[in-house]
Motif scaffolding. Structure first.
Motif, mmCIF file in Angstrom:
data_model
loop_
_atom_site.group_PDB
_atom_site.id
_atom_site.type_symbol
_atom_site.label_atom_id
_atom_site.label_comp_id
_atom_site.label_asym_id
_atom_site.label_seq_id
_atom_site.Cartn_x
_atom_site.Cartn_y
_atom_site.Cartn_z
ATOM 1 N N TYR A 83 0.839 -0.925 -0.273
ATOM 2 C CA TYR A 83 -0.631 0.065 -0.302
ATOM 3 C C TYR A 83 1.064 1.260 -0.107
ATOM 4 C CZ TYR A 83 -4.467 -2.727 0.534
ATOM 5 O OH TYR A 83 -5.362 -3.564 0.058
ATOM 6 N N GLY A 84 1.943 1.036 0.602
ATOM 7 C CA GLY A 84 3.399 2.385 0.672
ATOM 8 C C GLY A 84 3.708 3.188 -1.503
ATOM 9 N N ALA A 85 3.933 1.551 -1.811
ATOM 10 C CA ALA A 85 3.900 1.386 -3.191
ATOM 11 C C ALA A 85 2.616 2.355 -4.082
ATOM 12 C CB ALA A 85 4.442 0.391 -3.597
ATOM 13 N N LEU A 86 1.343 2.176 -3.825
ATOM 14 C CA LEU A 86 0.453 1.879 -4.137
ATOM 15 C C LEU A 86 -0.208 3.265 -4.521
ATOM 16 C CD1 LEU A 86 -2.428 1.503 -5.961
ATOM 17 C CD2 LEU A 86 -3.636 0.184 -3.350
ATOM 18 N N VAL A 87 0.309 3.456 -2.536
ATOM 19 C CA VAL A 87 -0.089 5.790 -2.471
ATOM 20 C C VAL A 87 0.287 6.046 -3.649
ATOM 21 C CG1 VAL A 87 0.132 7.289 -0.781
ATOM 22 C CG2 VAL A 87 -0.956 4.961 0.173
ATOM 23 N N VAL A 139 1.541 5.691 -6.276
ATOM 24 C CA VAL A 139 1.181 5.557 -7.900
ATOM 25 C C VAL A 139 -0.008 6.461 -7.930
ATOM 26 C CG1 VAL A 139 -0.064 3.865 -9.918
ATOM 27 C CG2 VAL A 139 1.990 3.255 -8.130
ATOM 28 N N LEU A 140 -0.738 6.183 -7.064
ATOM 29 C CA LEU A 140 -2.203 6.741 -7.228
ATOM 30 C C LEU A 140 -1.974 8.146 -7.206
ATOM 31 C CD1 LEU A 140 -4.090 4.738 -4.570
ATOM 32 C CD2 LEU A 140 -4.441 4.680 -7.074
ATOM 33 N N LEU A 141 -0.858 8.598 -6.597
ATOM 34 C CA LEU A 141 -0.698 10.497 -5.902
ATOM 35 C C LEU A 141 -0.101 10.458 -7.862
ATOM 36 C CD1 LEU A 141 1.057 10.670 -2.567
ATOM 37 C CD2 LEU A 141 -1.489 11.488 -3.363
ATOM 38 N N ARG A 175 -0.631 9.670 -10.913
ATOM 39 C CA ARG A 175 -1.629 9.588 -11.103
ATOM 40 C C ARG A 175 -3.234 9.837 -10.853
ATOM 41 N NH1 ARG A 175 -2.120 3.313 -13.845
ATOM 42 N NH2 ARG A 175 0.243 2.378 -14.381
ATOM 43 N N ARG A 176 -3.217 10.634 -10.398
ATOM 44 C CA ARG A 176 -3.950 11.111 -9.088
ATOM 45 C C ARG A 176 -5.862 10.536 -10.385
ATOM 46 N NH1 ARG A 176 -3.273 17.297 -11.436
ATOM 47 N NH2 ARG A 176 -0.783 17.766 -10.053
ATOM 48 N N VAL A 177 -5.581 8.862 -9.872
ATOM 49 C CA VAL A 177 -6.803 8.365 -9.846
ATOM 50 C C VAL A 177 -7.556 8.893 -9.145
ATOM 51 C CG1 VAL A 177 -7.075 6.121 -9.574
ATOM 52 C CG2 VAL A 177 -5.348 6.145 -10.332
ATOM 53 N N ARG A 178 -8.633 8.482 -9.413
ATOM 54 C CA ARG A 178 -10.381 9.023 -9.355
ATOM 55 C C ARG A 178 -11.468 7.516 -8.634
ATOM 56 N NH1 ARG A 178 -9.793 12.260 -5.771
ATOM 57 N NH2 ARG A 178 -11.721 13.162 -5.896
ATOM 58 N N ALA A 179 -12.085 7.368 -7.555
ATOM 59 C CA ALA A 179 -12.869 6.249 -7.884
ATOM 60 C C ALA A 179 -14.077 6.273 -6.964
ATOM 61 C CB ALA A 179 -11.788 4.698 -6.988
ATOM 62 N N ASP A 180 -14.648 5.534 -7.703
ATOM 63 C CA ASP A 180 -16.408 6.134 -6.943
ATOM 64 C C ASP A 180 -16.221 5.093 -5.543
ATOM 65 O OD1 ASP A 180 -17.558 7.566 -8.770
ATOM 66 O OD2 ASP A 180 -17.211 6.106 -10.105
#
Length: 345
Positions: free
Chosen positions: A56-60, A62-64, A66-71
């Motif tokens: 989850y550290g690595a995922l965070v 990536v999300l930051l 890519r600026r991923v948005r999700a419902d």
């Protein structure tokens, strides 16, 4: 990537959902999937909390980037994954959070830990009814019991590929050769029933130990078949008379449901609450205790009468249809939609 995660994704996409998978090992399903740290097999790290912290550290990061948005976010894991999943929800702006509890929840302090990390999730579903009941008793809301799904391949009639051949396997167990599966007990049951043939489908680190135990007990009626593909598992189930599970702890074993879809009566240990699946005497037995004699008696009872066996077989084929993947996925999606409606109020 776990097979049940991919299968649920495929079913939800087929009904119009857009799903992005974040995973460590395996192949991408869609172009937007996020494969984290593929050069490091996180499952080799024995402590789940450390695995999750790294993942989850690595995922965070990536999300930051890519600026991923999700419902909605859907977390498969245990307490540490659910804790860190809240951060993922915040970063992506997801208002609906779903947690899948696939393992057992230990008592004592661990019950309190799960209650704390899950209390803000929109939907929680557990593969074990015992875990769902425990969370509800702890005051956690929106908790459901839901097994994983069964592939359609197990609903084809057995005669289609065996051409009516006599069944050569009396008792089959489909399980990884891990300590939690309690397979030495199966060996003791086989010792008590020398006239029956037992087959174990699965592989794992205890193979040598089990082979040595079979030798010590002078067993000639147990075969370790190793890991098989889906068609191999299905063929062995189709050629078997009874499904056996001796596990210490389970959720709702998918292998048991697959056996039911093939029409097998089931004899299982009290490794969870199976009251929603097994009605004793009508489609199998849940054995209360670890005495090989209790399991032997239950196996004898399901094999004793041909008419009763045929009735059990038909009941299990029908009951298993409530666990086909389209049914399972629609139910999970329905819970998610309901949660989204509640969040929007």
């Amino acid at each position: 990537m776990e097979k049940h995660v991919l299968r649920l994704t495929e079913e939800q996409e087929a009904t119009g959902y857009q799903v992005v998978l974040a995973f460590n090992q395996g192949r991408r399903h869609g172009p937007d999937d996020i494969r984290m740290l593929p050069w490091l097999d996180l499952h080799r790290i024995p402590v789940a909390a450390i695995r999750d912290l790294i993942f989850y550290g690595a995922l965070v990061a990536v999300l930051l980037r890519r600026r991923v948005r999700a419902d909605a976010i859907h977390i498969h894991g245990d307490w540490s994954a659910f804790l860190l999943g809240r951060l993922v929800a915040w970063l992506t702006g997801a208002t609906t959070t779903v947690a899948s509890v696939h393992g057992a929840i230990r008592g004592g302090i661990w019950s309190r830990v799960y209650r704390l990390v899950l209390r803000r999730y929109s939907v929680i579903y557990c593969t074990g009814a015992r875990e769902a009941n425990a969370l509800r008793a702890d005051g956690v809301r929106n908790v459901y019991w839901r097994s994983s799904g069964i592939s359609d391949v197990y609903f084809r009639e057995a005669e289609d590929d065996l051409s009516g051949e006599a069944k050569q396997i009396d008792v089959i167990c489909v399980a990884n050769l891990f300590p939690v599966k309690n397979l030495p007990l199966l060996m003791r049951i086989a010792q008590a029933m020398p006239d029956l043939m037992f087959v174990v489908v699965g592989e794992g680190p205890l193979r040598k130990t089990l082979e040595e135990l079979a030798g010590d007990l002078a067993l000639v009626n147990v075969r370790l078949a190793g890991a098989l593909d889906v068609e191999g598992v299905r063929a062995n189930l189709a050629g078997s008379r009874v499904f056996l599970s001796t596990s210490f702890v389970e959720g709702t074993p998918t292998a048991m449901l697959e056996a039911m879809a093939m029409g097998l009566p089931v004899v299982v240990s009290c490794s969870n609450d199976y009251s929603g699946v097994i009605v004793p005497g009508e489609n199998g037995f849940v054995v209360d205790g670890w005495d090989p004699g209790l399991f032997s008696s239950a196996i004898d009872m399901v094999l004793a009468d041909k008419a009763t066996y045929r009735a059990i077989s038909q009941r299990n084929r029908e009951a298993a249809r409530r666990h086909q993947w389209p049914y399972v996925a629609n139910q999970i999606s329905g819970w998610m939609e309901g949660a989204r409606g509640d969040d929007g109020k």
